[in-house]
Enzyme design. Structure first.
Site, PDB file in Angstrom:
ATOM      1  N   LYS A  91       0.824  -1.214   0.000  1.00  0.00           N
ATOM      2  CA  LYS A  91       0.000   0.000   0.000  1.00  0.00           C
ATOM      3  C   LYS A  91       0.866   1.276   0.000  1.00  0.00           C
ATOM      4  O   LYS A  91       2.070   1.217   0.277  1.00  0.00           O
ATOM      5  CB  LYS A  91      -0.944  -0.034   1.215  1.00  0.00           C
ATOM      6  CG  LYS A  91      -1.997  -1.161   1.154  1.00  0.00           C
ATOM      7  CD  LYS A  91      -2.935  -1.070   2.358  1.00  0.00           C
ATOM      8  CE  LYS A  91      -4.028  -2.118   2.312  1.00  0.00           C
ATOM      9  NZ  LYS A  91      -4.944  -2.008   3.482  1.00  0.00           N
ATOM     10  N   TYR A 134     -12.391  -2.484  -3.914  1.00  0.00           N
ATOM     11  CA  TYR A 134     -12.824  -2.668  -2.522  1.00  0.00           C
ATOM     12  C   TYR A 134     -14.345  -2.679  -2.370  1.00  0.00           C
ATOM     13  O   TYR A 134     -14.850  -2.456  -1.270  1.00  0.00           O
ATOM     14  CB  TYR A 134     -12.240  -1.563  -1.645  1.00  0.00           C
ATOM     15  CG  TYR A 134     -10.882  -1.879  -1.012  1.00  0.00           C
ATOM     16  CD1 TYR A 134     -10.665  -3.087  -0.327  1.00  0.00           C
ATOM     17  CD2 TYR A 134      -9.841  -0.959  -1.039  1.00  0.00           C
ATOM     18  CE1 TYR A 134      -9.448  -3.361   0.278  1.00  0.00           C
ATOM     19  CE2 TYR A 134      -8.613  -1.234  -0.422  1.00  0.00           C
ATOM     20  CZ  TYR A 134      -8.433  -2.439   0.233  1.00  0.00           C
ATOM     21  OH  TYR A 134      -7.234  -2.705   0.855  1.00  0.00           O
ATOM     22  N   PHE A 145     -15.756   3.054   6.743  1.00  0.00           N
ATOM     23  CA  PHE A 145     -14.406   3.455   6.330  1.00  0.00           C
ATOM     24  C   PHE A 145     -14.191   3.366   4.823  1.00  0.00           C
ATOM     25  O   PHE A 145     -13.092   3.648   4.332  1.00  0.00           O
ATOM     26  CB  PHE A 145     -13.350   2.605   7.066  1.00  0.00           C
ATOM     27  CG  PHE A 145     -13.491   1.107   6.880  1.00  0.00           C
ATOM     28  CD1 PHE A 145     -12.987   0.466   5.748  1.00  0.00           C
ATOM     29  CD2 PHE A 145     -14.118   0.334   7.842  1.00  0.00           C
ATOM     30  CE1 PHE A 145     -13.109  -0.903   5.575  1.00  0.00           C
ATOM     31  CE2 PHE A 145     -14.255  -1.047   7.683  1.00  0.00           C
ATOM     32  CZ  PHE A 145     -13.746  -1.657   6.541  1.00  0.00           C
ATOM     33  N   ARG A 203      -1.635 -14.365   4.371  1.00  0.00           N
ATOM     34  CA  ARG A 203      -2.382 -13.725   5.467  1.00  0.00           C
ATOM     35  C   ARG A 203      -1.610 -13.843   6.788  1.00  0.00           C
ATOM     36  O   ARG A 203      -1.602 -12.925   7.602  1.00  0.00           O
ATOM     37  CB  ARG A 203      -3.782 -14.365   5.624  1.00  0.00           C
ATOM     38  CG  ARG A 203      -4.734 -14.156   4.466  1.00  0.00           C
ATOM     39  CD  ARG A 203      -5.212 -12.739   4.277  1.00  0.00           C
ATOM     40  NE  ARG A 203      -5.791 -12.146   5.451  1.00  0.00           N
ATOM     41  CZ  ARG A 203      -6.483 -10.987   5.449  1.00  0.00           C
ATOM     42  NH1 ARG A 203      -6.684 -10.327   4.299  1.00  0.00           N
ATOM     43  NH2 ARG A 203      -6.962 -10.479   6.543  1.00  0.00           N
ATOM     44  N   THR A 230      -5.350  -7.130  10.839  1.00  0.00           N
ATOM     45  CA  THR A 230      -5.665  -5.881  10.127  1.00  0.00           C
ATOM     46  C   THR A 230      -5.132  -4.654  10.869  1.00  0.00           C
ATOM     47  O   THR A 230      -4.555  -3.750  10.262  1.00  0.00           O
ATOM     48  CB  THR A 230      -7.200  -5.756   9.958  1.00  0.00           C
ATOM     49  OG1 THR A 230      -7.675  -6.944   9.317  1.00  0.00           O
ATOM     50  CG2 THR A 230      -7.568  -4.542   9.131  1.00  0.00           C
ATOM     51  N   ARG A 249       2.598  -6.326   9.138  1.00  0.00           N
ATOM     52  CA  ARG A 249       1.868  -5.200   9.742  1.00  0.00           C
ATOM     53  C   ARG A 249       2.411  -4.842  11.117  1.00  0.00           C
ATOM     54  O   ARG A 249       2.382  -3.681  11.525  1.00  0.00           O
ATOM     55  CB  ARG A 249       0.373  -5.525   9.782  1.00  0.00           C
ATOM     56  CG  ARG A 249      -0.254  -5.421   8.387  1.00  0.00           C
ATOM     57  CD  ARG A 249      -1.621  -6.025   8.336  1.00  0.00           C
ATOM     58  NE  ARG A 249      -2.372  -5.626   7.151  1.00  0.00           N
ATOM     59  CZ  ARG A 249      -3.547  -6.147   6.815  1.00  0.00           C
ATOM     60  NH1 ARG A 249      -4.102  -7.067   7.572  1.00  0.00           N
ATOM     61  NH2 ARG A 249      -4.169  -5.739   5.725  1.00  0.00           N
ATOM     62  N   HIS A 251      -2.104  -5.434   1.546  1.00  0.00           N
ATOM     63  CA  HIS A 251      -3.380  -6.115   1.341  1.00  0.00           C
ATOM     64  C   HIS A 251      -3.063  -7.543   0.931  1.00  0.00           C
ATOM     65  O   HIS A 251      -2.075  -7.787   0.237  1.00  0.00           O
ATOM     66  CB  HIS A 251      -4.173  -5.445   0.206  1.00  0.00           C
ATOM     67  CG  HIS A 251      -5.316  -6.306  -0.283  1.00  0.00           C
ATOM     68  ND1 HIS A 251      -6.551  -6.294   0.316  1.00  0.00           N
ATOM     69  CD2 HIS A 251      -5.382  -7.245  -1.273  1.00  0.00           C
ATOM     70  CE1 HIS A 251      -7.334  -7.181  -0.294  1.00  0.00           C
ATOM     71  NE2 HIS A 251      -6.654  -7.769  -1.258  1.00  0.00           N
TER      72      HIS A 251
END
Ligand code: UDP
Ligand code: MG
Length: 136
Positions: A12, A52, A60, A88, A94, A105, A118
């Site tokens: 991102k 999305y 959001f 994942r 998240t 993350r 993502h």
């Protein structure tokens, strides 16, 4: 029995901006995921909204689409054993605050919206998301 899959990964804008692309790619490679395709692109807000659209009812959604189209991103096809789940797990939760130690993350995420990556969440979504970005 082996289960080779493909999944879509996106680095991102927050991570591209901080020059984290190679570091994140190395995490995938070191953990057995091959990068079959990779391209740096800058999508429009309309394209982000389409990508999305599963989130269109969420509060959001608008900010998320503005954010994904706010700067360059790197989209990749990752391939490997159980690639959807493997990716994942490497990404982490998240919200970076909840992401397990040493996940992408956890290492690089700034906030729940600027969470660096993502990843497709199912084999079916992986196929659709790969088609969306690579038209194959
Ligand atoms: N997101 C957000 N606020 C929230 C939940 C999600 O900004 O409260 C953003 C976040 O960037 C996340 C994306 O929306 O990565 C998609 O949400 P999803 O629940 O699918 O999380 P993911 O699959 O990316 O872990
Ligand atoms: Mg998701």
């Amino acid at each position: 029995m082996s289960n080779t899959e493909q999944t879509l990964s996106i680095i991102k804008p927050d991570a591209v901006e901080r020059n984290l692309v190679e570091e994140i790619k190395n995490i995938f490679i070191k953990n057995g995921l091959k990068i079959k395709e990779s391209k740096k692109i800058h999508i429009t807000k309309d394209e982000a909204s389409e990508f999305y659209k599963v989130h269109q009812s969420k509060p959001f959604y608008n900010d998320l689409c503005s954010y994904l189209s706010s700067g360059p991103i790197v989209v990749m096809i990752l391939e490997g054993e159980n690639a959807v789940l493997a990716n994942r797990k490497l990404m982490g939760a998240t919200n970076p605050k909840d992401a397990e130690a040493d996940t992408i993350r956890n290492l690089f995420g700034i906030s729940i919206d600027k969470n660096s990556v993502h990843g497709s969440d199912s084999k079916n979504n992986a196929k659709q998301e790969i088609e969306f970005f690579f038209k194959i």
